[in-house]
Design a protein around this motif. Structure first.
Motif, PDB file in Angstrom:
ATOM      1  N   THR A 285       0.816  -1.214   0.000  1.00 33.68           N
ATOM      2  CA  THR A 285       0.000   0.000   0.000  1.00 33.68           C
ATOM      3  C   THR A 285       0.850   1.264   0.000  1.00 33.68           C
ATOM      4  O   THR A 285       0.315   2.356   0.178  1.00 33.68           O
ATOM      5  CB  THR A 285      -0.934   0.027   1.223  1.00 33.68           C
ATOM      6  OG1 THR A 285      -0.152   0.101   2.411  1.00 33.68           O
ATOM      7  CG2 THR A 285      -1.829  -1.197   1.268  1.00 33.68           C
ATOM      8  N   ALA A 286       2.175   1.134  -0.197  1.00 32.46           N
ATOM      9  CA  ALA A 286       3.046   2.310  -0.122  1.00 32.46           C
ATOM     10  C   ALA A 286       4.217   2.183  -1.081  1.00 32.46           C
ATOM     11  O   ALA A 286       4.695   1.088  -1.383  1.00 32.46           O
ATOM     12  CB  ALA A 286       3.557   2.486   1.307  1.00 32.46           C
ATOM     13  N   LEU A 287       4.682   3.340  -1.558  1.00 33.47           N
ATOM     14  CA  LEU A 287       5.885   3.402  -2.371  1.00 33.47           C
ATOM     15  C   LEU A 287       6.539   4.765  -2.210  1.00 33.47           C
ATOM     16  O   LEU A 287       5.886   5.731  -1.815  1.00 33.47           O
ATOM     17  CB  LEU A 287       5.578   3.116  -3.846  1.00 33.47           C
ATOM     18  CG  LEU A 287       4.650   4.083  -4.568  1.00 33.47           C
ATOM     19  CD1 LEU A 287       5.356   4.657  -5.775  1.00 33.47           C
ATOM     20  CD2 LEU A 287       3.407   3.343  -5.005  1.00 33.47           C
ATOM     21  N   GLN A 288       7.836   4.796  -2.482  1.00 33.95           N
ATOM     22  CA  GLN A 288       8.595   6.034  -2.427  1.00 33.95           C
ATOM     23  C   GLN A 288       9.242   6.253  -3.783  1.00 33.95           C
ATOM     24  O   GLN A 288       9.774   5.321  -4.374  1.00 33.95           O
ATOM     25  CB  GLN A 288       9.674   5.954  -1.343  1.00 33.95           C
ATOM     26  CG  GLN A 288       9.092   5.809   0.042  1.00 33.95           C
ATOM     27  CD  GLN A 288      10.142   5.465   1.084  1.00 33.95           C
ATOM     28  OE1 GLN A 288      10.984   4.609   0.870  1.00 33.95           O
ATOM     29  NE2 GLN A 288      10.080   6.140   2.217  1.00 33.95           N
TER      30      GLN A 288
ATOM     31  N   GLY B  74     -12.743  10.743   1.810  1.00 33.61           N
ATOM     32  CA  GLY B  74     -13.778   9.946   1.163  1.00 33.61           C
ATOM     33  C   GLY B  74     -13.458   8.477   1.170  1.00 33.61           C
ATOM     34  O   GLY B  74     -12.701   7.969   1.998  1.00 33.61           O
ATOM     35  N   ASP B  75     -14.015   7.775   0.180  1.00 36.99           N
ATOM     36  CA  ASP B  75     -13.909   6.317   0.127  1.00 36.99           C
ATOM     37  C   ASP B  75     -12.491   5.830  -0.149  1.00 36.99           C
ATOM     38  O   ASP B  75     -12.081   4.785   0.335  1.00 36.99           O
ATOM     39  CB  ASP B  75     -14.843   5.758  -0.940  1.00 36.99           C
ATOM     40  CG  ASP B  75     -16.304   5.972  -0.585  1.00 36.99           C
ATOM     41  OD1 ASP B  75     -16.603   6.152   0.616  1.00 36.99           O
ATOM     42  OD2 ASP B  75     -17.143   5.982  -1.506  1.00 36.99           O
ATOM     43  N   VAL B  76     -11.741   6.551  -0.966  1.00 33.15           N
ATOM     44  CA  VAL B  76     -10.361   6.183  -1.263  1.00 33.15           C
ATOM     45  C   VAL B  76      -9.455   7.142  -0.500  1.00 33.15           C
ATOM     46  O   VAL B  76      -9.462   8.342  -0.754  1.00 33.15           O
ATOM     47  CB  VAL B  76     -10.070   6.262  -2.779  1.00 33.15           C
ATOM     48  CG1 VAL B  76      -8.618   5.945  -3.064  1.00 33.15           C
ATOM     49  CG2 VAL B  76     -10.989   5.322  -3.545  1.00 33.15           C
ATOM     50  N   GLN B  77      -8.702   6.593   0.446  1.00 32.10           N
ATOM     51  CA  GLN B  77      -7.839   7.428   1.269  1.00 32.10           C
ATOM     52  C   GLN B  77      -6.376   7.238   0.865  1.00 32.10           C
ATOM     53  O   GLN B  77      -5.838   6.131   0.953  1.00 32.10           O
ATOM     54  CB  GLN B  77      -8.013   7.096   2.743  1.00 32.10           C
ATOM     55  CG  GLN B  77      -9.378   7.480   3.268  1.00 32.10           C
ATOM     56  CD  GLN B  77      -9.483   7.278   4.768  1.00 32.10           C
ATOM     57  OE1 GLN B  77      -8.826   6.438   5.348  1.00 32.10           O
ATOM     58  NE2 GLN B  77     -10.325   8.086   5.396  1.00 32.10           N
ATOM     59  N   ILE B  78      -5.783   8.332   0.413  1.00 30.34           N
ATOM     60  CA  ILE B  78      -4.385   8.340  -0.006  1.00 30.34           C
ATOM     61  C   ILE B  78      -3.707   9.521   0.676  1.00 30.34           C
ATOM     62  O   ILE B  78      -4.286  10.612   0.749  1.00 30.34           O
ATOM     63  CB  ILE B  78      -4.248   8.505  -1.537  1.00 30.34           C
ATOM     64  CG1 ILE B  78      -5.032   7.418  -2.271  1.00 30.34           C
ATOM     65  CG2 ILE B  78      -2.777   8.501  -1.950  1.00 30.34           C
ATOM     66  CD1 ILE B  78      -5.194   7.687  -3.753  1.00 30.34           C
ATOM     67  N   GLN B  79      -2.506   9.294   1.149  1.00 29.22           N
ATOM     68  CA  GLN B  79      -1.701  10.391   1.695  1.00 29.22           C
ATOM     69  C   GLN B  79      -0.390  10.432   0.930  1.00 29.22           C
ATOM     70  O   GLN B  79       0.237   9.398   0.694  1.00 29.22           O
ATOM     71  CB  GLN B  79      -1.410  10.185   3.177  1.00 29.22           C
ATOM     72  CG  GLN B  79      -0.548  11.307   3.747  1.00 29.22           C
ATOM     73  CD  GLN B  79      -0.277  11.132   5.236  1.00 29.22           C
ATOM     74  OE1 GLN B  79      -1.039  10.496   5.953  1.00 29.22           O
ATOM     75  NE2 GLN B  79       0.815  11.719   5.699  1.00 29.22           N
TER      76      GLN B  79
ATOM     77  N   ILE C  51       3.964   7.759  -1.199  1.00 26.32           N
ATOM     78  CA  ILE C  51       2.529   7.581  -1.401  1.00 26.32           C
ATOM     79  C   ILE C  51       2.069   6.432  -0.513  1.00 26.32           C
ATOM     80  O   ILE C  51       2.640   5.343  -0.565  1.00 26.32           O
ATOM     81  CB  ILE C  51       2.223   7.279  -2.883  1.00 26.32           C
ATOM     82  CG1 ILE C  51       2.732   8.415  -3.768  1.00 26.32           C
ATOM     83  CG2 ILE C  51       0.737   7.008  -3.085  1.00 26.32           C
ATOM     84  CD1 ILE C  51       2.810   8.071  -5.243  1.00 26.32           C
ATOM     85  N   ASN C  52       1.046   6.690   0.296  1.00 27.51           N
ATOM     86  CA  ASN C  52       0.442   5.661   1.142  1.00 27.51           C
ATOM     87  C   ASN C  52      -1.048   5.589   0.847  1.00 27.51           C
ATOM     88  O   ASN C  52      -1.736   6.602   0.873  1.00 27.51           O
ATOM     89  CB  ASN C  52       0.622   5.988   2.627  1.00 27.51           C
ATOM     90  CG  ASN C  52       2.049   5.882   3.065  1.00 27.51           C
ATOM     91  OD1 ASN C  52       2.821   6.817   2.880  1.00 27.51           O
ATOM     92  ND2 ASN C  52       2.419   4.764   3.633  1.00 27.51           N
ATOM     93  N   TYR C  53      -1.513   4.378   0.583  1.00 30.62           N
ATOM     94  CA  TYR C  53      -2.928   4.119   0.365  1.00 30.62           C
ATOM     95  C   TYR C  53      -3.457   3.380   1.591  1.00 30.62           C
ATOM     96  O   TYR C  53      -2.816   2.457   2.091  1.00 30.62           O
ATOM     97  CB  TYR C  53      -3.102   3.283  -0.909  1.00 30.62           C
ATOM     98  CG  TYR C  53      -4.440   2.616  -1.060  1.00 30.62           C
ATOM     99  CD1 TYR C  53      -5.621   3.351  -0.996  1.00 30.62           C
ATOM    100  CD2 TYR C  53      -4.533   1.253  -1.281  1.00 30.62           C
ATOM    101  CE1 TYR C  53      -6.853   2.735  -1.139  1.00 30.62           C
ATOM    102  CE2 TYR C  53      -5.758   0.630  -1.444  1.00 30.62           C
ATOM    103  CZ  TYR C  53      -6.910   1.373  -1.356  1.00 30.62           C
ATOM    104  OH  TYR C  53      -8.122   0.760  -1.501  1.00 30.62           O
ATOM    105  N   TYR C  54      -4.609   3.805   2.083  1.00 29.92           N
ATOM    106  CA  TYR C  54      -5.218   3.210   3.267  1.00 29.92           C
ATOM    107  C   TYR C  54      -6.501   2.480   2.856  1.00 29.92           C
ATOM    108  O   TYR C  54      -7.579   3.068   2.869  1.00 29.92           O
ATOM    109  CB  TYR C  54      -5.509   4.290   4.313  1.00 29.92           C
ATOM    110  CG  TYR C  54      -4.238   4.926   4.823  1.00 29.92           C
ATOM    111  CD1 TYR C  54      -3.605   4.427   5.949  1.00 29.92           C
ATOM    112  CD2 TYR C  54      -3.670   6.011   4.164  1.00 29.92           C
ATOM    113  CE1 TYR C  54      -2.433   4.994   6.417  1.00 29.92           C
ATOM    114  CE2 TYR C  54      -2.494   6.575   4.624  1.00 29.92           C
ATOM    115  CZ  TYR C  54      -1.881   6.066   5.747  1.00 29.92           C
ATOM    116  OH  TYR C  54      -0.714   6.619   6.193  1.00 29.92           O
ATOM    117  N   PRO C  55      -6.391   1.188   2.488  1.00 32.69           N
ATOM    118  CA  PRO C  55      -7.566   0.464   1.988  1.00 32.69           C
ATOM    119  C   PRO C  55      -8.639   0.245   3.050  1.00 32.69           C
ATOM    120  O   PRO C  55      -9.798   0.039   2.717  1.00 32.69           O
ATOM    121  CB  PRO C  55      -6.984  -0.870   1.513  1.00 32.69           C
ATOM    122  CG  PRO C  55      -5.691  -1.021   2.230  1.00 32.69           C
ATOM    123  CD  PRO C  55      -5.192   0.368   2.496  1.00 32.69           C
TER     124      PRO C  55
END
Length: 182
Positions: free
Chosen positions: A76-79, A148-153, A98-102
């Protein structure tokens, strides 16, 4: 005789100057992209999230520190590091993480940072990004996130050891616009 020597020397000097002026006129130089759509590179797929890695940048996996997933890396993450060649460059060069929080567990707070300046929400790619700039342990940083529904930081170290990136850079915009989650 002196006139001929002076003429030959003047002619040689003129040829040297012309050669020096023409040396910078290479014809095969690639023009820098003017828009995010023109940025070239390859897509890096971490497993659950992927993004464009522009030419001149390098992607690195993020270690699964809490052993939440099968394998060594967090899907769920990459640099993505500008000018990076190995993962130690993440300590000395600007980069985008980039971090995605499923599971919708993202919590973003500007309270942890110094010199916080809120950013206006902006549409990049398929998402509306909220965020702020700040200092993170004396490193100029930007934090963007979706609601919202798709959480990305996205956390960006904007300046490190003389290297700089900015939210307005076309390659940074291309990375953000290319983010896909699965």
């Amino acid at each position: 005789m002196k006139k001929n020597v002076k003429k030959v020397m003047a002619l040689m000097l003129a040829l040297v100057l012309c050669t020096a002026m023409l040396a910078g006129c290479g014809g095969d130089k690639e023009e820098a992209p003017k828009t995010a759509d023109e940025v070239k590179g390859e897509t890096y797929d971490a497993g659950n999230v992927s993004a464009l890695v522009p030419n001149g940048w390098k992607a690195f996996p993020v270690s699964d520190l809490f052993d939440e997933y099968d394998g060594e890396n967090d899907p769920t993450a990459l640099q993505i590091c500008k000018g990076g060649e190995n993962d130690f460059d993440l300590f000395t060069k600007p980069y985008v993480q980039i971090n995605y929080y499923p599971d919708n567990t993202m919590y973003v707070s500007s309270d942890w940072y110094d010199d916080v300046v809120d950013l206006e929400p902006t549409q990049i790619g398929g998402y509306t990004w909220n965020g702020f700039t700040c200092n993170n342990m004396d490193y100029p940083t930007a934090v963007l996130y979706t609601d919202g529904d798709v959480q990305i930081q996205i956390t960006m170290i904007l300046e490190n050891d003389g290297g700089k990136i900015a939210l307005e850079d076309v390659d940074v915009q291309a990375i953000i616009a290319s983010i896909e989650v699965k």
